[in-house]
Design a protein around this motif. Structure first.
Motif, PDB file in Angstrom:
ATOM      1  N   ALA A  22       0.813  -1.218   0.000  1.00 46.48           N
ATOM      2  CA  ALA A  22       0.000   0.000   0.000  1.00 46.48           C
ATOM      3  C   ALA A  22       0.850   1.274   0.000  1.00 46.48           C
ATOM      4  O   ALA A  22       0.551   2.201  -0.751  1.00 46.48           O
ATOM      5  CB  ALA A  22      -0.975   0.000   1.166  1.00 46.48           C
ATOM      6  N   PRO A  23       1.932   1.347   0.800  1.00 43.66           N
ATOM      7  CA  PRO A  23       2.748   2.570   0.745  1.00 43.66           C
ATOM      8  C   PRO A  23       3.310   2.845  -0.658  1.00 43.66           C
ATOM      9  O   PRO A  23       3.351   3.996  -1.095  1.00 43.66           O
ATOM     10  CB  PRO A  23       3.866   2.300   1.747  1.00 43.66           C
ATOM     11  N   ASP A  24       3.719   1.792  -1.364  1.00 48.13           N
ATOM     12  CA  ASP A  24       4.214   1.966  -2.740  1.00 48.13           C
ATOM     13  C   ASP A  24       3.093   2.456  -3.655  1.00 48.13           C
ATOM     14  O   ASP A  24       3.318   3.321  -4.510  1.00 48.13           O
ATOM     15  CB  ASP A  24       4.770   0.652  -3.290  1.00 48.13           C
ATOM     16  N   ALA A  25       1.899   1.912  -3.479  1.00 51.05           N
ATOM     17  CA  ALA A  25       0.762   2.325  -4.302  1.00 51.05           C
ATOM     18  C   ALA A  25       0.458   3.808  -4.089  1.00 51.05           C
ATOM     19  O   ALA A  25       0.277   4.557  -5.058  1.00 51.05           O
ATOM     20  CB  ALA A  25      -0.465   1.482  -3.974  1.00 51.05           C
ATOM     21  N   TYR A  26       0.443   4.238  -2.834  1.00 51.38           N
ATOM     22  CA  TYR A  26       0.167   5.645  -2.546  1.00 51.38           C
ATOM     23  C   TYR A  26       1.274   6.552  -3.070  1.00 51.38           C
ATOM     24  O   TYR A  26       1.012   7.631  -3.579  1.00 51.38           O
ATOM     25  CB  TYR A  26      -0.041   5.862  -1.051  1.00 51.38           C
ATOM     26  N   ARG A  27       2.517   6.103  -2.980  1.00 51.69           N
ATOM     27  CA  ARG A  27       3.637   6.890  -3.502  1.00 51.69           C
ATOM     28  C   ARG A  27       3.500   7.058  -5.015  1.00 51.69           C
ATOM     29  O   ARG A  27       3.652   8.160  -5.552  1.00 51.69           O
ATOM     30  CB  ARG A  27       4.974   6.222  -3.157  1.00 51.69           C
ATOM     31  N   LYS A  28       3.191   5.952  -5.697  1.00 53.74           N
ATOM     32  CA  LYS A  28       3.037   6.006  -7.149  1.00 53.74           C
ATOM     33  C   LYS A  28       1.854   6.887  -7.553  1.00 53.74           C
ATOM     34  O   LYS A  28       1.925   7.608  -8.553  1.00 53.74           O
ATOM     35  CB  LYS A  28       2.876   4.600  -7.722  1.00 53.74           C
ATOM     36  N   LEU A  29       0.771   6.836  -6.786  1.00 49.72           N
ATOM     37  CA  LEU A  29      -0.362   7.721  -7.067  1.00 49.72           C
ATOM     38  C   LEU A  29       0.064   9.175  -6.935  1.00 49.72           C
ATOM     39  O   LEU A  29      -0.263  10.013  -7.778  1.00 49.72           O
ATOM     40  CB  LEU A  29      -1.522   7.424  -6.114  1.00 49.72           C
ATOM     41  N   HIS A  30       0.783   9.482  -5.868  1.00 48.97           N
ATOM     42  CA  HIS A  30       1.252  10.849  -5.631  1.00 48.97           C
ATOM     43  C   HIS A  30       2.189  11.317  -6.750  1.00 48.97           C
ATOM     44  O   HIS A  30       2.129  12.462  -7.180  1.00 48.97           O
ATOM     45  CB  HIS A  30       1.957  10.934  -4.277  1.00 48.97           C
ATOM     46  N   GLU A  31       3.040  10.421  -7.219  1.00 50.00           N
ATOM     47  CA  GLU A  31       3.991  10.749  -8.286  1.00 50.00           C
ATOM     48  C   GLU A  31       3.327  10.812  -9.657  1.00 50.00           C
ATOM     49  O   GLU A  31       3.908  11.325 -10.609  1.00 50.00           O
ATOM     50  CB  GLU A  31       5.113   9.706  -8.335  1.00 50.00           C
ATOM     51  N   GLY A  32       2.123  10.242  -9.762  1.00 54.04           N
ATOM     52  CA  GLY A  32       1.427  10.228 -11.044  1.00 54.04           C
ATOM     53  C   GLY A  32       1.910   9.144 -11.986  1.00 54.04           C
ATOM     54  O   GLY A  32       1.731   9.240 -13.196  1.00 54.04           O
ATOM     55  N   THR A  33       2.509   8.082 -11.432  1.00 48.30           N
ATOM     56  CA  THR A  33       3.043   7.014 -12.281  1.00 48.30           C
ATOM     57  C   THR A  33       2.136   5.790 -12.372  1.00 48.30           C
ATOM     58  O   THR A  33       2.481   4.822 -13.043  1.00 48.30           O
ATOM     59  CB  THR A  33       4.441   6.575 -11.790  1.00 48.30           C
ATOM     60  N   VAL A  34       0.988   5.827 -11.715  1.00 45.77           N
ATOM     61  CA  VAL A  34       0.037   4.715 -11.798  1.00 45.77           C
ATOM     62  C   VAL A  34      -0.779   4.899 -13.071  1.00 45.77           C
ATOM     63  O   VAL A  34      -1.290   5.974 -13.360  1.00 45.77           O
ATOM     64  CB  VAL A  34      -0.897   4.685 -10.573  1.00 45.77           C
ATOM     65  N   ARG A  35      -0.887   3.838 -13.834  1.00 49.34           N
ATOM     66  CA  ARG A  35      -1.708   3.878 -15.043  1.00 49.34           C
ATOM     67  C   ARG A  35      -3.096   3.374 -14.687  1.00 49.34           C
ATOM     68  O   ARG A  35      -3.270   2.220 -14.295  1.00 49.34           O
ATOM     69  CB  ARG A  35      -1.087   2.985 -16.109  1.00 49.34           C
ATOM     70  N   GLY A  36      -4.074   4.229 -14.755  1.00 43.70           N
ATOM     71  CA  GLY A  36      -5.432   3.863 -14.373  1.00 43.70           C
ATOM     72  C   GLY A  36      -5.635   4.047 -12.882  1.00 43.70           C
ATOM     73  O   GLY A  36      -5.332   5.094 -12.329  1.00 43.70           O
ATOM     74  N   ARG A  37      -6.100   3.005 -12.222  1.00 39.78           N
ATOM     75  CA  ARG A  37      -6.396   3.044 -10.791  1.00 39.78           C
ATOM     76  C   ARG A  37      -5.426   2.156 -10.036  1.00 39.78           C
ATOM     77  O   ARG A  37      -4.917   1.185 -10.568  1.00 39.78           O
ATOM     78  CB  ARG A  37      -7.818   2.517 -10.522  1.00 39.78           C
ATOM     79  N   ALA A  38      -5.213   2.499  -8.769  1.00 43.37           N
ATOM     80  CA  ALA A  38      -4.448   1.638  -7.877  1.00 43.37           C
ATOM     81  C   ALA A  38      -5.440   0.990  -6.923  1.00 43.37           C
ATOM     82  O   ALA A  38      -6.222   1.680  -6.287  1.00 43.37           O
ATOM     83  CB  ALA A  38      -3.410   2.436  -7.094  1.00 43.37           C
TER      84      ALA A  38
END
Length: 44
Positions: A22-38
């Protein structure tokens, strides 16, 4: 909207993460590197 989804006219991309990731998912969301949804799923 539901009819479009059922007909396959809508494609949703999601990256799946285990609870311990989960911490990695939130970091990636914050960075804008998630494609679609986490999506954080317990037990993954």
């Amino acid at each position: 909207m539901l009819d479009l989804a059922r007909a396959g006219a809508i494609h949703v991309e999601a990256e799946r993460y285990g609870l311990d990731q989960a911490p990695d998912a939130y970091r990636k969301l914050h960075e804008g590197t998630v494609r679609g949804r986490a999506v954080v799923v317990p037990g993954d």
